[in-house]
Write an enzyme that holds these catalytic residues in place. Structure first.
Site, PDB file in Angstrom:
ATOM      1  N   ASP A  98     -62.830 -16.093 -46.602  1.00 21.71           N
ATOM      2  CA  ASP A  98     -62.834 -16.605 -48.186  1.00 21.71           C
ATOM      3  C   ASP A  98     -61.422 -17.436 -48.379  1.00 21.71           C
ATOM      4  OD1 ASP A  98     -64.416 -16.401 -50.041  1.00 21.71           O
ATOM      5  OD2 ASP A  98     -63.047 -15.071 -51.141  1.00 21.71           O
ATOM      6  N   HIS A  99     -62.681 -18.759 -48.384  1.00 17.32           N
ATOM      7  CA  HIS A  99     -61.854 -20.064 -48.387  1.00 17.32           C
ATOM      8  C   HIS A  99     -60.635 -20.091 -48.431  1.00 17.32           C
ATOM      9  CE1 HIS A  99     -64.032 -20.793 -52.452  1.00 17.32           C
ATOM     10  NE2 HIS A  99     -64.029 -19.427 -52.860  1.00 17.32           N
ATOM     11  N   HIS A 194     -66.253 -19.641 -60.385  1.00 15.73           N
ATOM     12  CA  HIS A 194     -64.833 -18.300 -60.411  1.00 15.73           C
ATOM     13  C   HIS A 194     -64.668 -17.838 -61.470  1.00 15.73           C
ATOM     14  CE1 HIS A 194     -65.453 -20.394 -56.249  1.00 15.73           C
ATOM     15  NE2 HIS A 194     -65.196 -18.876 -56.087  1.00 15.73           N
ATOM     16  N   HIS A 228     -70.704 -18.519 -54.348  1.00 19.36           N
ATOM     17  CA  HIS A 228     -69.633 -17.661 -54.534  1.00 19.36           C
ATOM     18  C   HIS A 228     -69.744 -17.757 -56.027  1.00 19.36           C
ATOM     19  CE1 HIS A 228     -66.702 -18.671 -51.089  1.00 19.36           C
ATOM     20  NE2 HIS A 228     -68.203 -19.221 -50.519  1.00 19.36           N
ATOM     21  N   GLY A 229     -68.112 -17.127 -57.001  1.00 21.58           N
ATOM     22  CA  GLY A 229     -68.513 -16.814 -58.123  1.00 21.58           C
ATOM     23  C   GLY A 229     -69.520 -16.300 -58.666  1.00 21.58           C
ATOM     24  N   SER A 231     -69.258 -12.408 -60.272  1.00 18.77           N
ATOM     25  CA  SER A 231     -69.493 -11.712 -60.409  1.00 18.77           C
ATOM     26  C   SER A 231     -70.102 -11.715 -62.090  1.00 18.77           C
ATOM     27  CB  SER A 231     -67.922 -11.898 -60.987  1.00 18.77           C
ATOM     28  OG  SER A 231     -67.304 -11.234 -59.955  1.00 18.77           O
ATOM     29  N   ARG A 317     -53.502  -7.547 -59.283  1.00 18.39           N
ATOM     30  CA  ARG A 317     -51.803  -8.230 -57.887  1.00 18.39           C
ATOM     31  C   ARG A 317     -50.942  -8.669 -58.794  1.00 18.39           C
ATOM     32  NH1 ARG A 317     -54.758 -12.064 -54.321  1.00 18.39           N
ATOM     33  NH2 ARG A 317     -55.156 -13.192 -56.540  1.00 18.39           N
TER      34      ARG A 317
HETATM   35  P1  13P Z   1     -66.141 -14.173 -58.948  1.00 16.64           P
HETATM   36  O1  13P Z   1     -64.626 -14.822 -59.629  1.00 16.64           O
HETATM   37  O2  13P Z   1     -67.217 -13.995 -59.861  1.00 16.64           O
HETATM   38  O3  13P Z   1     -65.941 -12.876 -58.300  1.00 16.64           O
HETATM   39  O4  13P Z   1     -65.832 -15.000 -57.069  1.00 16.64           O
HETATM   40  C1  13P Z   1     -65.578 -14.081 -56.502  1.00 16.64           C
HETATM   41  C2  13P Z   1     -65.884 -15.230 -55.310  1.00 16.64           C
HETATM   42  O5  13P Z   1     -66.435 -16.315 -55.102  1.00 16.64           O
HETATM   43  C3  13P Z   1     -64.924 -15.290 -54.377  1.00 16.64           C
HETATM   44  O6  13P Z   1     -64.515 -16.423 -52.956  1.00 16.64           O
HETATM   45  O1  G3H Z   2     -62.311 -17.512 -54.694  1.00 17.14           O
HETATM   46  C1  G3H Z   2     -61.705 -17.010 -54.725  1.00 17.14           C
HETATM   47  C2  G3H Z   2     -61.275 -15.124 -54.460  1.00 17.14           C
HETATM   48  O2  G3H Z   2     -61.748 -15.003 -56.025  1.00 17.14           O
HETATM   49  C3  G3H Z   2     -60.225 -14.654 -54.501  1.00 17.14           C
HETATM   50  O3  G3H Z   2     -58.824 -15.154 -54.718  1.00 17.14           O
HETATM   51  O4  G3H Z   2     -57.429 -16.936 -53.589  1.00 17.14           O
HETATM   52  O5  G3H Z   2     -56.353 -15.384 -55.479  1.00 17.14           O
HETATM   53  O6  G3H Z   2     -56.969 -14.365 -53.499  1.00 17.14           O
HETATM   54  P1  G3H Z   2     -57.087 -15.411 -54.360  1.00 17.14           P
HETATM   55 ZN    ZN Z   3     -65.588 -18.507 -53.598  1.00 24.23          ZN
END
Ligand code: 13P
Ligand code: G3H
Ligand code: ZN
Length: 387
Positions: A98-99, A194, A228-229, A231, A317
């Protein structure tokens, strides 16, 4: 079953009109729980490790400062654990970075066993985003690995880059980007954000999804669209955290009806991380509230202390660093640590189970036409690969 590339899971989601949930993990307990709940609901599974998540699983407690080596160690650790649990699983499982921010992090993930990667060049000037994404596609497709790009900027914290405001994805530019990079999927900006503060009554610009899907179809181009984002930031969980001594202000997420309309508009993959963090934080606060003697436990008392010192923090974490062997290697030395592991597992199952139902992927595991990485290498060599 061996891990599969993400692409066949996205093809099934597009074909059968549901969305593939994508859930972030940062510990062995989360990996185990996310697999168990998907198996119970017979859903295909996409597990995500973000770059910083990989750093944390590499043993880096101050994960914000993770080095490439930490990420490499953590990616391998996540890959090994996912493969171990997947051996006996009856559902298709893909593991996705992810990212990802650069080619080195992508290579570290693929070396660790990831079958799909994201390269997020959304903060770069357009031409540079195209260039880095193309570079990653070339490297990953030669190994059968699926690639997600991103175009448009989401407001909020994304890989610790903070954006005050979002820039919605331009559908015409999205088509140009997909053509030039040949990504398998594209994350877009259409109103999601996010983190736990997304605004009140967020309305998504579903028109952007519809426009991109419509042009893709007319032009005969193939690509899955990613949210993404996403939740929900459930009010009941936020209220519980606040009642249990935590402080979460201005919380707000994406409603179920908005996300389901987005799926109808053509969203095929939905990322969820914050809701898992919230549920796990709530469970841990509840545990120490109901078991005050455990606040002085020699193995987990330090977790309570960290929670007390960081009442606004909802990323577990920040609290679970006193039990890093449990986080990275699944070691459970006593019943107190076992109780914390339960808090993590139950939080994952509550959020992920609900999401799978709402995204419509329950029972869809048998519909995925599982393809190996080697088969994908051959498919990518053919000219018109269609979803
Ligand atoms: P949320 O912060 O809305 O859970 O999005 C997570 C996300 O996009 C991880 O890549
Ligand atoms: O979109 C990002 C995720 O919520 C992961 O978060 O980079 O802090 O692990 P992180
Ligand atoms: Zn994301």
């Amino acid at each position: 079953m061996p891990l599969v590339p993400l692409r066949p899971l996205l093809e099934a989601a597009n074909k059968y009109g549901y969305a593939q949930g994508a859930f972030n993990v940062n510990s062995v307990a989360q990996i185990k729980a996310v697999i168990e709940v998907h198996e119970m609901l017979r859903s295909p599974l996409l597990i995500q490790g973000a770059e910083l998540g990989n750093g944390f699983m590499g043993g880096r407690t101050d994960f914000i400062n993770s080095t490439l080596e930490d990420k490499r160690v953590g990616a391998k650790k996540i890959g090994d654990w996912v493969r171990k649990y997947a051996e006996n699983a009856s559902i298709p499982i893909a593991l996705h970075l992810d990212h990802g921010t650069n080619l080195d992090a992508v290579i570290a993930a693929i070396d660790g066993g990831y079958t799909s990667v994201m390269i997020d060049g959304s903060h770069l000037p357009y031409d540079q985003n195209v260039e880095i994404t193309r570079e990653v596609v070339k490297y990953a497709h030669a190994r059968g690995v699926t690639v997600e790009g991103e175009l448009g900027i989401l407001a909020g914290v994304e890989d610790h880059v903070f954006s005050e405001s979002s820039t919605y994805t331009n559908p015409l530019q999205a088509i140009d980007f997909i053509r030039k990079t040949e990504v398998d999927s594209l994350a877009i900006s259409y109103g999601t954000m996010h983190g736990p503060v997304k605004g009140k009554n967020v309305k998504l610009r579903k028109e952007i999804v519809i426009a991109i899907k419509e042009i893709l179809q007319h032009e005969g181009i193939v690509c899955a669209i990613v949210s993404h984002g996403s939740s929900k930031v459930p009010k009941y969980i936020v209220d519980e955290i606040n009642l249990l001594g935590g402080i979460v202000s201005n919380a707000g997420g994406i409603s179920t009806s908005e996300i389901q309309q987005a799926i109808q508009a053509g969203i095929a993959k939905i990322n969820v991380d914050t809701d898992i963090r919230l549920a796990v934080t709530r469970n841990m606060r509840e545990f120490f509230y109901k078991n005050p003697l455990k606040r002085d436990s020699s193995s987990i008392g330090a977790i309570y202390q960290l929670m007390e010192e960081n009442k606004k923090q909802v990323d577990p974490r920040a609290f679970i660093t006193p039990i890093m062997e449990t986080v990275t290697d699944g070691v459970v030395p006593d019943e107190d640590v076992a109780a914390i592991v339960k808090c993590i597992e139950k939080g994952v199952k509550e959020v992920v189970g609900t999401s799978i139902v709402e995204f419509g992927s329950v029972g869809k595991a048998p519909l995925v036409e599982c393809t190996s990485l080697d088969e994908m290498i051959l498919k990518y060599k053919q000219p018109a690969l269609s979803i």
